[in-house]
Design a protein around this motif. Structure first.
Motif, PDB file in Angstrom:
ATOM      1  N   ARG A 195       0.826  -1.195   0.000  1.00 19.01           N
ATOM      2  CA  ARG A 195       0.000   0.000   0.000  1.00 19.01           C
ATOM      3  C   ARG A 195       0.871   1.260   0.000  1.00 19.01           C
ATOM      4  N   ILE A 196       0.400   2.253  -0.746  1.00 18.84           N
ATOM      5  CA  ILE A 196       1.064   3.550  -0.813  1.00 18.84           C
ATOM      6  C   ILE A 196       0.004   4.622  -0.594  1.00 18.84           C
ATOM      7  N   THR A 197       0.351   5.656   0.169  1.00 14.81           N
ATOM      8  CA  THR A 197      -0.499   6.833   0.291  1.00 14.81           C
ATOM      9  C   THR A 197       0.387   8.075   0.196  1.00 14.81           C
ATOM     10  N   THR A 198      -0.201   9.173  -0.304  1.00 12.96           N
ATOM     11  CA  THR A 198       0.570  10.412  -0.429  1.00 12.96           C
ATOM     12  C   THR A 198      -0.219  11.582   0.149  1.00 12.96           C
ATOM     13  N   GLY A 199       0.525  12.647   0.472  1.00 14.49           N
ATOM     14  CA  GLY A 199      -0.080  13.802   1.109  1.00 14.49           C
ATOM     15  C   GLY A 199      -0.299  14.991   0.208  1.00 14.49           C
ATOM     16  N   GLY A 200      -0.337  14.810  -1.109  1.00 19.12           N
ATOM     17  CA  GLY A 200      -0.573  15.937  -1.994  1.00 19.12           C
ATOM     18  C   GLY A 200       0.231  15.817  -3.272  1.00 19.12           C
ATOM     19  N   SER A 201       0.236  16.893  -4.050  1.00 19.07           N
ATOM     20  CA  SER A 201       0.859  16.857  -5.376  1.00 19.07           C
ATOM     21  C   SER A 201       2.379  16.777  -5.306  1.00 19.07           C
ATOM     22  N   PRO A 215       4.305  15.958  -2.688  1.00 16.93           N
ATOM     23  CA  PRO A 215       4.695  14.662  -2.128  1.00 16.93           C
ATOM     24  C   PRO A 215       4.554  13.509  -3.105  1.00 16.93           C
ATOM     25  N   THR A 216       3.619  13.616  -4.039  1.00 22.34           N
ATOM     26  CA  THR A 216       3.478  12.569  -5.051  1.00 22.34           C
ATOM     27  C   THR A 216       4.664  12.570  -5.999  1.00 22.34           C
TER      28      THR A 216
END
Length: 321
Positions: A159-165, A167-168
């Motif tokens: 799993r991957i999650t990001t905090g915005g543009s 950070p992506t």
């Protein structure tokens, strides 16, 4: 997904309506730059929307879709992109198909608000995750069972999650670093940096390959010196003296700010400079080795092939025709 292999990586992108255009670009533009730099498609992507129609972004610019998201047993990574009103487009049918396809995927990523979809479907159970800072507290209250952390992006298992543009962008550079090495990740990141007349601000916005965004001024100064001394690289002790710190302290600053020791960053700068000369000139490789600080053509050849997984002659033949 993160193994250092030369094979092409295929990605599925599920783009929900009201996704920010810059978020979409943050995923595909670093990959596009990789393909341009290396001269072949190391990354390919297929864009889907929930209903097959173009996904309308908040900018009013539609993102064409190859079709509706109706996966079977595809195993390649799935990136779910969303920015606003994710719940408006998350139908029971979409939740069912996401739950089903996640069983087969090598990786599932929730990009910005895409993490809300993963949480809603139960795909973030027992993993660490993050989200946009504006939504962090609401997310934590909505899903108290998820281990939320205030990070730019989180990779935990499948799993991957990001905090915005931005950070992506960091995430995509980290994927590139793990698959193709630090030198290529650095070269890609430099494509997104603009410095007027070669001047650097007091706080230099450095290309990021992980946690780095704005680095210590001493690290920025050291990087500038590295770029100016490609032909005759300095020993670490001399580089540190010019920055005004000890060699050990400079190593610590680099590890904290960039995530790699000085010699790794220095070598990446030199190899990237060498690769540009290989592609853009007809200079003999021995001359390229000399102008990028290698003490012999054989040392250059070994370093080049170790980093780029092909010889300089193979690169030149492939890209110069």
């Amino acid at each position: 997904m993160f193994q250092p292999v030369p094979e092409t990586l295929d990605l599925d992108l599920l783009v929900l309506p009201e996704t920010n255009l810059i978020l979409f670009a943050s995923v595909i533009e670093p990959l596009r730059v990789v393909n341009r730099i290396v001269g072949r498609d190391l990354y390919r992507w297929t864009i889907f929307s929930p209903d097959g129609r173009p996904a309308e972004t908040r900018s009013g610019i539609s993102i064409p879709a190859a079709g509706a998201f109706r996966p079977d047993k595809e195993s390649h990574p799935l990136f779910i992109l969303s920015s606003h009103n994710w719940d408006r487009y998350t139908t029971p049918a979409l939740k069912r198909v996401l739950s089903k396809t996640a069983r087969h995927r090598s990786m599932v990523a929730g990009i910005e608000a895409g993490g809300w979809l993963l949480a809603e479907v139960g795909l973030l159970a027992s993993v660490r995750a993050t989200t946009h800072w504006e939504d962090f507290d609401d997310f934590t209250r909505a899903y108290p069972e998820i281990d939320m952390v205030r990070e730019r992006f989180v990779i935990d298992g499948k799993r991957i999650t990001t905090g915005g543009s931005l950070p992506t962008v960091d995430l995509m550079l980290e994927i590139i670093r793990r698959r193709q090495g630090y030198s290529l990740a650095l070269e890609v990141s430099r494509q997104f940096i603009y410095e007027q007349d070669g001047r650097r601000s007091e706080e230099t916005g450095m290309p990021s390959t992980g946690s780095m965004r704005v680095v210590d001024q001493r690290v920025a100064q050291a990087v500038t010196i590295m770029e100016e001394t490609v032909e005759e690289p300095l020993l670490l002790a001399r580089l540190a003296r010019r920055v005004g710190v000890s060699a050990r302290h400079l190593q610590e600053l680099f590890r904290d700010g960039i995530g790699v020791p000085p010699h790794v960053h220095y070598l990446a700068i030199r190899l990237n400079a060498a690769r540009r000369k290989v592609i853009e000139s007809k200079l003999p490789f021995a001359d390229i080795a000399l102008t990028t600080g290698f003490n012999s053509a054989s040392a250059f050849a070994r370093a080049y092939k170790a980093q780029f997984r092909e010889s300089a002659s193979e690169t030149r033949k492939r890209l110069q025709g």
